[in-house]
Scaffold this motif. Sequence first.
Motif, PDB file in Angstrom:
ATOM      1  N   TRP A  97     -40.943 -31.216 -21.919  1.00 21.97           N
ATOM      2  CA  TRP A  97     -39.787 -30.760 -21.259  1.00 21.97           C
ATOM      3  C   TRP A  97     -38.874 -31.421 -20.516  1.00 21.97           C
ATOM      4  O   TRP A  97     -37.981 -31.347 -19.848  1.00 21.97           O
ATOM      5  CB  TRP A  97     -40.201 -29.413 -20.060  1.00 21.97           C
ATOM      6  N   GLY A  98     -39.470 -32.785 -20.521  1.00 20.97           N
ATOM      7  CA  GLY A  98     -38.318 -33.942 -19.722  1.00 20.97           C
ATOM      8  C   GLY A  98     -38.227 -33.530 -18.380  1.00 20.97           C
ATOM      9  O   GLY A  98     -39.284 -33.167 -17.630  1.00 20.97           O
ATOM     10  N   PRO A  99     -37.102 -33.535 -17.949  1.00 25.36           N
ATOM     11  CA  PRO A  99     -36.761 -33.047 -16.284  1.00 25.36           C
ATOM     12  C   PRO A  99     -36.517 -31.544 -16.347  1.00 25.36           C
ATOM     13  O   PRO A  99     -36.377 -31.369 -15.091  1.00 25.36           O
ATOM     14  CB  PRO A  99     -35.548 -33.862 -15.890  1.00 25.36           C
ATOM     15  N   ARG A 100     -36.971 -30.932 -17.201  1.00 28.26           N
ATOM     16  CA  ARG A 100     -36.586 -29.429 -17.189  1.00 28.26           C
ATOM     17  C   ARG A 100     -37.763 -28.790 -16.818  1.00 28.26           C
ATOM     18  O   ARG A 100     -38.110 -27.641 -17.547  1.00 28.26           O
ATOM     19  CB  ARG A 100     -35.857 -29.108 -18.563  1.00 28.26           C
ATOM     20  N   LEU A 101     -38.694 -29.040 -15.922  1.00 26.12           N
ATOM     21  CA  LEU A 101     -39.536 -28.142 -15.285  1.00 26.12           C
ATOM     22  C   LEU A 101     -38.873 -27.403 -14.058  1.00 26.12           C
ATOM     23  O   LEU A 101     -38.709 -28.115 -13.074  1.00 26.12           O
ATOM     24  CB  LEU A 101     -40.685 -29.053 -14.864  1.00 26.12           C
ATOM     25  N   THR A 102     -38.834 -26.330 -14.177  1.00 25.80           N
ATOM     26  CA  THR A 102     -38.146 -25.422 -13.148  1.00 25.80           C
ATOM     27  C   THR A 102     -38.787 -23.934 -12.538  1.00 25.80           C
ATOM     28  O   THR A 102     -39.921 -23.760 -13.396  1.00 25.80           O
ATOM     29  CB  THR A 102     -36.564 -24.779 -13.581  1.00 25.80           C
ATOM     30  N   HIS A 103     -38.513 -23.769 -11.655  1.00 24.60           N
ATOM     31  CA  HIS A 103     -39.067 -22.384 -11.177  1.00 24.60           C
ATOM     32  C   HIS A 103     -38.145 -21.354 -10.896  1.00 24.60           C
ATOM     33  O   HIS A 103     -36.817 -21.700 -10.509  1.00 24.60           O
ATOM     34  CB  HIS A 103     -39.783 -22.797  -9.854  1.00 24.60           C
ATOM     35  N   ALA A 104     -38.446 -19.923 -11.132  1.00 23.79           N
ATOM     36  CA  ALA A 104     -37.520 -19.214 -10.442  1.00 23.79           C
ATOM     37  C   ALA A 104     -37.163 -19.230  -9.017  1.00 23.79           C
ATOM     38  O   ALA A 104     -35.960 -18.930  -8.516  1.00 23.79           O
ATOM     39  CB  ALA A 104     -37.998 -17.491 -10.908  1.00 23.79           C
TER      40      ALA A 104
END
Length: 565
Positions: A97-104
């Motif tokens: 996911w590269g830098p696209r590890l996110t959380h609500a």
Amino acid sequence: MTDAAAADAAPRDFIRQIVAEDLAAGKHGGRVVTRFPPEPNGYLHVGHAKSICLNFGIAAENGGLCYLRLDDTNPVKEDQQYVDAIVDAVHWLGFDWGPRLTHASDYFRQIHDCAVRLIEAGKAYVDSLSADEIREYRGTLTTPGRDSPDRSRSVAENLDLFARMRRGEFADGAYVLRAKIDMASPNINLRDPTLYRIRKASHQRTGDAWCIYPMYDFAHTISDAIEGITHSICTLEFEDHRPLYEWILDQLDFPARPRQYEFSRLNLAYTMTSKRRLAALIDLGHVDGWDDPRLPTVSGMRRRGYPPEALRDFCGRIGVTKKEHLIGMELLESCVRDDLNQRAPRAMAVLDPLKVVLVNYPAGQTETLVAANHPERSELGTRELPFGRELWIEREDFMEDPPKKFFRLRPGGEVRLRAAYIIRCEEVVKDAAGNVVELRCTCDAATRSGTGPDADRKVKGTIHWVAAHAALAAEVRLYDRLFTVERPDADPSGRDALEFLNPASLERRRDCRLEPSLAALAPGAWVQFERLGYFVADRLDSAPGRPVFNRVVTLRDTWAKLNRS
Ligand code: ATP
Ligand code: MG
């Protein structure tokens, strides 16, 4: 383009078809952005693997991006342990996911601000009905709902109450924030759904910064919009939520306009895919944890020894549709076999040892034979096989009084030892109880594989063996299906899944004898035990020189027979 090339290039399923059409029409500015949004309240399972392959696959195939977003809106059920396991599972499956590890929870501030905007626009109100009352007012599929007495609260009053909810002035359940949509809508999801609730619980990421938490539909839609998701792909149970998804987007003016598409869940026969039900199996002690090799969790399948490539292959082969279906375990196992057949070197292991003494082979003498590591891949090299007067063979490869078509060892009969000699059974030694404890055999020295003058002499059967003087003792674990019926969580009889647990789903063979080359096998490495199946050195329980093996899969399909019986 040839027909075959055109067929290869054609989108593989209806969602890829939609993406291709959107790209061709220049929608979403020609971008493809997807996301996989698990809730960190358990470990991922094979159904999630399907969704992961779909979302990351579509992004990769179209030069797009895919977010791994943890939908962490319910602090009571979620835990950092699950976040870590999810991240690990997606990575192991081969996706980045590269830098696209996110959380609500990264968006709690923005989601809150969206709620305030809805209140200001007269599109949301604070309700003091209890959860039970809300349910009762909501109506049913056949009767419309009724307006809450609080539905007509003024904007100013709503803003004040919501601010006080957020400041922690009220107890859990005292108030909720609801969307003001339509209490008579035929779609129950549109009957003023709850957007925010009070939960005085510490969140694994935001701690005590918040005591109100957004509901799934609200948080999910806004997270999609913030991330500029173009195709929000989910399973069919969210189809009825799509009008709410659209309604939320209509009220807020995000530059991005995600669209939601639904596909049918993966259901796998003889197991179940529900985090809640899997958690119950673990809590009740029916399996040994989330990574138990009998579970369809990603970590369980990893420990079982399924290669990630095989799982991706499986997810590709099952396809993506809107139809309810039940996929047979034989398809998953056949993907695993196809992969391991290429990958796994061959070796010999005896799981139920019976002693053979070669009476004409000099006591104290040993020799070293050589065997290919793979029948087709010569680049995998060869290995040395110690040979001597005493050997172990598989107990079931000998029968004293066999039926006609038994081509293994019998009294007076001959069999070839794989990569070694032809032997003849001369005498059967039994203990006082009449159990066979040893076979006394002769070895035909001229038949040594590859080199003897009679190396090509044919006999009907070939069996595996291990030399006793060099054997490595090991534990081998054999796995069978976890449940005895195809749909344990939806059996037509209505009985509970736990009643269908297979008591023989794990068989531990603690007294196995392996050829010594296996001592060097690294934890997690694969091997085919000839004639027995594909095995993996257990990642956790193997110690140097003392491996523990899991059977990944048998060599041939065992499900066809099961389904007939
Ligand atoms: P469970 O019922 O096991 O708890 P869930 O749907 O609640 O699953 P989520 O963490 O919300 O689990 O799921 C994340 C994503 O995975 C969702 O988009 C969901 O649609 C998808 N998903 C979950 N189960 C399956 C399945 N069996 N087949 C395909 N996709 C699935
Ligand atoms: Mg869910």
